[in-house]
Write an enzyme that holds these catalytic residues in place. Structure first.
Site, PDB file in Angstrom:
ATOM      1  N   TYR A  81       0.844  -1.199   0.000  1.00  0.00           N
ATOM      2  CA  TYR A  81       0.000   0.000   0.000  1.00  0.00           C
ATOM      3  C   TYR A  81       0.876   1.244   0.000  1.00  0.00           C
ATOM      4  O   TYR A  81       1.859   1.330   0.737  1.00  0.00           O
ATOM      5  CB  TYR A  81      -0.940   0.026   1.222  1.00  0.00           C
ATOM      6  N   GLY A 159     -12.817  12.714   0.936  1.00  0.00           N
ATOM      7  CA  GLY A 159     -13.314  11.368   0.633  1.00  0.00           C
ATOM      8  C   GLY A 159     -13.635  11.220  -0.843  1.00  0.00           C
ATOM      9  O   GLY A 159     -13.777  10.114  -1.345  1.00  0.00           O
ATOM     10  N   ASP A 161     -11.747  11.839  -3.510  1.00  0.00           N
ATOM     11  CA  ASP A 161     -10.347  12.162  -3.766  1.00  0.00           C
ATOM     12  C   ASP A 161     -10.024  12.837  -5.100  1.00  0.00           C
ATOM     13  O   ASP A 161      -9.203  13.716  -5.164  1.00  0.00           O
ATOM     14  CB  ASP A 161      -9.509  10.879  -3.690  1.00  0.00           C
ATOM     15  N   TYR A 348     -12.814   6.980 -11.218  1.00  0.00           N
ATOM     16  CA  TYR A 348     -12.902   7.339  -9.798  1.00  0.00           C
ATOM     17  C   TYR A 348     -14.046   8.322  -9.503  1.00  0.00           C
ATOM     18  O   TYR A 348     -15.170   8.029  -9.863  1.00  0.00           O
ATOM     19  CB  TYR A 348     -11.544   7.932  -9.445  1.00  0.00           C
ATOM     20  N   GLU A 392     -16.538  -1.178  -5.837  1.00  0.00           N
ATOM     21  CA  GLU A 392     -16.302   0.099  -5.165  1.00  0.00           C
ATOM     22  C   GLU A 392     -17.153   1.214  -5.766  1.00  0.00           C
ATOM     23  O   GLU A 392     -17.724   2.031  -5.067  1.00  0.00           O
ATOM     24  CB  GLU A 392     -14.800   0.435  -5.296  1.00  0.00           C
TER      25      GLU A 392
END
Ligand code: GLC
Length: 430
Positions: A81, A159, A161, A348, A392
């Protein structure tokens, strides 16, 4: 059919359990995230209260002395990560990141207490002081001039991003020469077309470097940091969280806290007017460094309904935007208005649909009596999970699942929708 999906949701959350905390998904996000954990706890509370409270207790255990609850908690090191513990603070293997995330916590706790029994009430009561300290921190660190709105010091604090909301501010962030000597890990798990560009990543990391060099001093970050923006999302979530904190204070009979929280609410209600963008007739982001509005209408613009704030006129405009945007795609609510020039259906926060945002927007619409729009958003979320999988985020036109798979908060929201509605219709036909 729906029962199978609920079962699958429980299995996914259980699979992501790392012993007291739940990762959003394995590999891509192998740590504990602030608002992910809060939403996940709400999902878990539908079938295991003890484990749900444990999730929140562990999150709050990471609270800093100054009240801040960080956006990531590194319970373990994981070389896969980035940016991990050693990137946040100088000469230290930090066990948390160094800014926060949307403070949904008080609202989640209020929900669990309201829908729970005496056990939940006691648990909620034991966390109340931490919530107060967390909210105090937001006011002192992110609204030091007492203007009635909070500003974020990094896009990650929102949040959301990678939303176009931050493009104005990121444009002015200096990337030091020879920067880029780091290896991203996210793109080895997810296609780059669904993640931020390398150019944006350099900017994100430059802000982290600035923060690290000033030891994340909140005053320095606010006054001089490379990035400062008003995010409608975090402001509305914070306002709603204060309203829910007030409900908790009243329930627990904490008379001396009630006045203080009421004054916070009044201040934030007035402060919201600072980011009403009359040009596009919506609440939008505002870049504090260049003093400019961002003109994108996003799913965060809709959260004024969740916070139940704004004039009747402003709420009506927002509902009209909701309707118009829902009509412009197959599955709502996209993170950016598809009409906007920066809309991208798979990248995203620049277009895709997120279940947690849908959860909050549908609550807001219900609160305004817009039941059919609220139902449409809930139904779309469920259809997306069926068409795209427990992902997601999702493409609003095709329903394709994107980003990380077997995702905890998506599973959690499905369970919460199930709890809140006894007659969910689960079909794929639009
Ligand atoms: C991404 C999202 C953020 C979330 C995190 C973990 O960074 O933008 O909101 O908390 O993933 O799921």
């Amino acid at each position: 059919m729906i029962e199978e999906k609920f079962q699958n949701a429980v299995e996914i959350i259980t699979k992501n359990d790392r012993g007291g905390y739940t990762v959003p998904t394995s590999k891509l996000y192998p740590h504990q995230w602030n608002w992910d954990s809060a939403f996940t706890a709400l999902g878990i509370s539908t079938y295991n209260k003890t484990r749900a409270w444990q999730e929140l207790i562990l999150l709050i255990k990471a609270q800093w002395k100054n009240g801040m609850i960080p956006h990531i908690i590194f319970h373990k090191n994981d070389p896969n990560y980035f940016p991990g513990p050693n990137h946040w603070q100088i000469k230290s293997n930090a066990n948390t990141s160094c800014h926060s995330q949307p403070p949904v916590l008080a609202s989640i706790i209020w929900d669990m207490v309201k829908n729970g029994n005496n056990y939940d009430l006691k648990k909620g009561q034991s966390l109340f002081n931490s919530l107060m300290a967390y909210h105090e921190w937001f006011f002192s660190a992110r609204d030091p001039n007492n203007e009635g709105f909070i500003s974020i010091i990094h896009p990650w604090e929102s949040g959301r991003d990678n939303c176009p909301d931050w493009d104005l501010g990121l444009h002015n962030v200096n990337v030091p020469d020879n920067f880029g000597d780091y290896v991203r890990c996210d793109t080895s798990h997810v296609e780059i077309s669904q993640r931020p560009t390398n150019k944006d990543y350099d900017k994100f990391m430059s802000i982290v470097e600035y923060g690290r060099n000033c030891n994340w001093d909140p005053k320095k970050m606010y006054d001089e940091g490379p990035f400062l923006a008003i995010d409608p999302g975090i402001n509305f979530i914070f306002l709603k969280a204060n309203k829910d904190l007030l409900s908790l204070a009243k329930l627990f009979n904490y008379k001396n806290r009630v006045n203080k929280i009421e004054s916070w609410i009044n201040k934030l209600e007035d402060g919201c007017q600072n980011f009403w963008n009359d040009k596009v007739k919506a609440f939008t982001a505002f870049d504090m460094r260049s003093n400019q509005f961002c003109d994108a209408i996003t799913n965060a613009s809709m959260l004024c309904l969740y916070a139940s704030t704004g004039s009747d006129k402003q709420k009506n405009y927002t509902i009209k935007h909701c309707e118009r945007i829902l009509n412009s795609c197959v599955y709502g609510m996209p993170s950016v208005d598809p009409k906007h020039k920066k809309f991208e259906s798979e990248r995203y926060w620049r277009g895709p649909v997120w279940s947690i945002m849908n959860y909050m927007i549908s609550h807001g619409l219900e609160h305004e009596g817009e039941y059919s729009l609220a139902k449409r958003i809930k139904d779309d979320t469920i259809k997306l999970i069926e068409v795209g999988g427990m992902y997601e985020y999702f493409n609003p036109h095709t329903g394709k699942g994107l980003g990380g798979h077997d995702f905890s908060w998506t599973a959690a929201i499905l369970l919460v929708f199930g709890r809140d509605s006894s007659n969910l219709k689960f079909t794929t036909n639009k």
